[in-house]
Write an enzyme that holds these catalytic residues in place. Structure first.
Site, PDB file in Angstrom:
ATOM      1  N   GLU A   1      -9.733  -0.183  -1.399  1.00 39.63           N
ATOM      2  CA  GLU A   1      -9.302   1.195  -1.110  1.00 39.63           C
ATOM      3  C   GLU A   1      -9.394   2.063  -2.360  1.00 39.63           C
ATOM      4  OE1 GLU A   1      -5.645  -0.052   0.711  1.00 39.63           O
ATOM      5  OE2 GLU A   1      -6.841  -0.889   2.360  1.00 39.63           O
TER       6      GLU A   1
ATOM      7  N   SER B   1      -6.389  -9.026   7.209  1.00 41.79           N
ATOM      8  CA  SER B   1      -5.817  -9.352   8.524  1.00 41.79           C
ATOM      9  C   SER B   1      -5.178 -10.734   8.575  1.00 41.79           C
ATOM     10  CB  SER B   1      -6.885  -9.212   9.631  1.00 41.79           C
ATOM     11  OG  SER B   1      -7.328  -7.875   9.702  1.00 41.79           O
TER      12      SER B   1
ATOM     13  N   GLY C   1      -0.688  -5.312   6.129  1.00 42.96           N
ATOM     14  CA  GLY C   1       0.184  -4.953   7.252  1.00 42.96           C
ATOM     15  C   GLY C   1       1.315  -5.935   7.528  1.00 42.96           C
TER      16      GLY C   1
ATOM     17  N   LYS D   1       0.861  -1.207   0.000  1.00 44.51           N
ATOM     18  CA  LYS D   1       0.000   0.000   0.000  1.00 44.51           C
ATOM     19  C   LYS D   1       0.891   1.249   0.000  1.00 44.51           C
ATOM     20  CE  LYS D   1      -3.642  -2.690   2.148  1.00 44.51           C
ATOM     21  NZ  LYS D   1      -4.816  -2.738   3.032  1.00 44.51           N
TER      22      LYS D   1
HETATM   23  P1  13P Z   1      -4.292  -6.242   5.903  1.00 47.25           P
HETATM   24  O1  13P Z   1      -3.532  -7.517   5.738  1.00 47.25           O
HETATM   25  O2  13P Z   1      -3.492  -5.134   6.487  1.00 47.25           O
HETATM   26  O3  13P Z   1      -5.612  -6.460   6.592  1.00 47.25           O
HETATM   27  O4  13P Z   1      -4.650  -5.732   4.409  1.00 47.25           O
HETATM   28  C1  13P Z   1      -5.215  -6.612   3.517  1.00 47.25           C
HETATM   29  C2  13P Z   1      -5.222  -5.989   2.174  1.00 47.25           C
HETATM   30  O5  13P Z   1      -5.965  -5.051   1.923  1.00 47.25           O
HETATM   31  C3  13P Z   1      -4.289  -6.507   1.169  1.00 47.25           C
HETATM   32  O6  13P Z   1      -4.562  -6.004  -0.089  1.00 47.25           O
END
Ligand code: 13P
Length: 254
Positions: free
Chosen positions: A97, A212, A234, A11
Site C-alpha cells: 500500500e 487474507s 483485516g 492499517k
Molecule cells: P489482509 O489480511 O486484510 O488481506 O491484509 C494483509 C496485509 O496487507 C497485512 O499487511
C-alpha cells in the site's frame, strides 16, 4: 531455530476505544499461549497509548512505517528513534500500500531498512507481486528484486534478526489467500535466494505470509516448513479471529 511471528497490521483503522477493547480481548484469550511471538502494529498516534495497555503483556509493539531521517524538516514523518522511544520494536516497511499510494521505491525502502537496523529495531520487509506479475510468471523475479535492494545496500547479514513478509498483492484484502502450496513455494524460493549468499542467515530469517489470512486458513499455512507466521490485516482487528490465528501458529507442527 527461528520463532514464528504473528503480527497484526491495523492499517488505517482503530480508535482508543477499539484499541482498549482489542488489547483486553487479546490479553485474555492469549494468556498462557506460548510457542510463537505476537505483535500488533496500530496507527502511529496510538502507539504510546497501546504501549501502556501492553505493560503486563508479552505482545510486541510494532509500527507501520518509518522515515529514513532521524530529525529535521520532514513534515509529517516519524523517525526510528521516536518509534523506539514509545516502545515499538518491529517496524513494517515496504508494504504494497505504501509502494502503490506513496510511490515508495525499492531503494527508499532499503534505506528505511538501514535506519531501522542502525537503531536496533526489527524491520518487517514486505515484498510480493501483483496479479499481472503472478500470471506472467514473474513472482520469483519480483521477490528477488525487492530483497536484492536491501542486500545491495547493506549486505545479506542485514537479514539477521529481520523479518520478511511475503504478501502477494492479489491476496491482500481480497479474501483470496494464496494456497499453502503456492505460498510455501515462494517462501522456499526466498529462503534459498538468501541461502545462496549465507546459509545461516537464511536459516534464521523469519518469513511471514500475508494476504487474507484468517482463522480458517491459518493452520494449514503454518504447517508449511518455510512459513514462519503471518502478517494479518483485516482479521487482526477482531480479538477472536486474531487470537485463533495466534493459537494456530503456537500449535503448528513442523
Ligand atoms: P489482509 O489480511 O486484510 O488481506 O491484509 C494483509 C496485509 O496487507 C497485512 O499487511
Amino acid at each position: 531455530m527461528r520463532k514464528t511471528l504473528v503480527m497484526g497490521n491495523w492499517k488505517l483503522n482503530g480508535s482508543k476505544a477499539m484499541a482498549l477493547d482489542l488489547v483486553t480481548g487479546l490479553s485474555n484469550q492469549l494468556a498462557g499461549v506460548s510457542g510463537c511471538d505476537v505483535a500488533i502494529a496500530p496507527p502511529v498516534v496510538y502507539l504510546d497509548y497501546v504501549q501502556k495497555l501492553l505493560a503486563n503483556s508479552n505482545i510486541i509493539l510494532g509500527a507501520q512505517n518509518v522515515d529514513t531521517h532521524l530529525s529535521g524538516a520532514y513534515t509529517g514523518d516519524i523517525s526510528a528513534e521516536m518509534l523506539k522511544e514509545v516502545g515499538a520494536t518491529h517496524v513494517i516497511i515496504g508494504h504494497s500500500e505504501r509502494r502503490t499510494y506513496h510511490k515508495e521505491s525499492d531503494k527508499f525502502i532499503a534505506e528505511k531498512f538501514a535506519v531501522l537496523k542502525e537503531n536496533n529495531l526489527v524491520p518487517v520487509l514486505c515484498i510480493g507481486e501483483t496479479e499481472a506479475e503472478n500470471e506472467a510468471g514473474q513472482t520469483e523475479a519480483v521477490c528477488a528484486k525487492q530483497i536484492n535492494a536491501v542486500i545491495d545496500l547493506l549486505g545479506v547479514q542485514a537479514f539477521n534478526n529481520a523479518v520478511i513478509a511475503y504478501e502477494p498483492i492479489w491476496a491482500i484484502g481480497t479474501g483470496k489467500s494464496a494456497t499453502p502450496a503456492q505460498a510455501q513455494a515462494v517462501h522456499k524460493f526466498i529462503r534459498d535466494h538468501i541461502a545462496k549468499l549465507d546459509a545461516n542467515v537464511a536459516k534464521q530469517v523469519v518469513i511471514q505470509y500475508g494476504g487474507s489470512v484468517n482463522d480458517k486458513n491459518a493452520a494449514e499455512l503454518f504447517a508449511q516448513p518455510d512459513i514462519d507466521g503471518a502478517l494479518v490485516g483485516g482479521a487482526s482487528l477482531k480479538a477472536d479471529a486474531f487470537a485463533a490465528i495466534v493459537k494456530a501458529a503456537a500449535h503448528a507442527k513442523k
